[in-house]
Motif scaffolding. Structure first.
Motif, short mmCIF file in Angstrom:
data_model
loop_
_atom_site.label_atom_id
_atom_site.label_comp_id
_atom_site.label_asym_id
_atom_site.label_seq_id
_atom_site.Cartn_x
_atom_site.Cartn_y
_atom_site.Cartn_z
N GLN A 134 -18.23 4.82 2.81
CA GLN A 134 -17.61 5.09 1.51
C GLN A 134 -17.95 6.49 1.03
N VAL A 135 -19.23 6.84 1.07
CA VAL A 135 -19.65 8.18 0.63
C VAL A 135 -18.99 9.25 1.50
N TRP A 136 -18.99 9.04 2.80
CA TRP A 136 -18.36 10.00 3.70
C TRP A 136 -16.88 10.18 3.37
N SER A 137 -16.19 9.07 3.11
CA SER A 137 -14.76 9.16 2.81
C SER A 137 -14.53 9.95 1.53
N TRP A 138 -15.43 9.82 0.55
CA TRP A 138 -15.31 10.62 -0.67
C TRP A 138 -15.46 12.11 -0.36
N LYS A 157 -10.06 15.57 0.22
CA LYS A 157 -9.85 16.77 -0.59
C LYS A 157 -9.41 16.44 -2.02
N ASN A 158 -8.93 15.20 -2.25
CA ASN A 158 -8.49 14.80 -3.58
C ASN A 158 -9.58 14.08 -4.37
N HIS A 159 -10.75 13.91 -3.77
CA HIS A 159 -11.87 13.25 -4.47
C HIS A 159 -12.78 14.33 -5.05
N VAL A 160 -13.46 13.99 -6.15
CA VAL A 160 -14.31 14.99 -6.81
C VAL A 160 -15.56 15.35 -6.02
N LEU A 161 -16.07 14.44 -5.19
CA LEU A 161 -17.31 14.70 -4.48
C LEU A 161 -17.06 15.63 -3.29
N ALA A 162 -17.89 16.65 -3.18
CA ALA A 162 -17.82 17.59 -2.06
C ALA A 162 -19.22 17.71 -1.48
N HIS A 211 -24.62 17.29 -2.04
CA HIS A 211 -23.38 16.67 -2.50
C HIS A 211 -23.23 17.05 -3.96
N TYR A 212 -22.05 17.49 -4.35
CA TYR A 212 -21.83 17.98 -5.71
C TYR A 212 -20.41 17.68 -6.16
N LEU A 246 -20.95 21.89 -12.82
CA LEU A 246 -21.15 21.31 -11.50
C LEU A 246 -22.37 20.40 -11.57
N TYR A 247 -22.21 19.19 -11.08
CA TYR A 247 -23.32 18.25 -11.01
C TYR A 247 -23.73 18.10 -9.56
N LEU A 248 -24.98 18.37 -9.29
CA LEU A 248 -25.55 18.25 -7.95
C LEU A 248 -26.08 16.82 -7.81
N ASP A 249 -25.30 15.97 -7.16
CA ASP A 249 -25.67 14.56 -7.03
C ASP A 249 -26.85 14.35 -6.10
N ASP A 250 -26.81 14.99 -4.95
CA ASP A 250 -27.81 14.74 -3.91
C ASP A 250 -28.20 16.05 -3.24
N LEU A 251 -29.47 16.20 -2.98
CA LEU A 251 -29.98 17.33 -2.21
C LEU A 251 -31.06 16.77 -1.29
#
Length: 148
Positions: free
Chosen positions: A38-42, A46-51, A67-68, A81-86
């Protein structure tokens, strides 16, 4: 050791998965195949907010990720910009990898005309906080959460 940071690509899945497993283990969060996919698919949508971005060493190994996502800042009517994971593999910590990933995310934010960059970390993650205190301003905000 030189560090290259670049956006995650389709071919990075298995290497990223190893890092994501390490990240989940660090935070004592059970990782299932479904969660990882699921996380990988996000990330790759390109249309999902997570990069996402990865740090790569001289041998071509992925040694860290960020991940941001863009978020609205309502009080200033801007976007941030929110940095979700580092995450950085243990053997590469304190070598500049985390700093390089943060700088990459900061450049992304600048290029997209975002006004702020923010993130949270665990109170006991003192090693990461030494870096964060060096590159950012610690805020007075307190985080709350409700599990649904």
């Amino acid at each position: 050791m030189s560090i290259k940071v670049r956006t995650l690509g389709d071919k990075d899945f298995f290497s990223w998965l190893g890092l994501f497993e390490g990240y989940s283990e660090f935070y004592k969060s059970a990782l299932t195949d479904e969660k990882a996919l699921q996380v990988w698919s996000w990330i790759i949508d390109k249309n999902h907010v997570l990069a996402g971005a990865v740090a790569v060493n001289d041998e071509g190994d992925l040694i860290g990720f960020a991940h941001y996502r863009e978020v609205p800042n309502t009080l200033s009517a801007t976007r941030g910009l929110y940095l979700d994971d580092l995450f950085v593999v243990p053997e590469s910590r304190s070598t500049g990898v985390g700093r390089a990933l943060i700088e990459f995310a900061k450049q992304y934010a600048t290029q997209h005309h975002l006004s702020t960059m923010a993130w949270i970390t665990a109170t006991d993650n003192e090693e990461a906080q030494r870096l964060y205190d060096d590159v950012a301003t610690r805020t007075d905000w307190v985080t709350y959460e409700i599990e649904l």
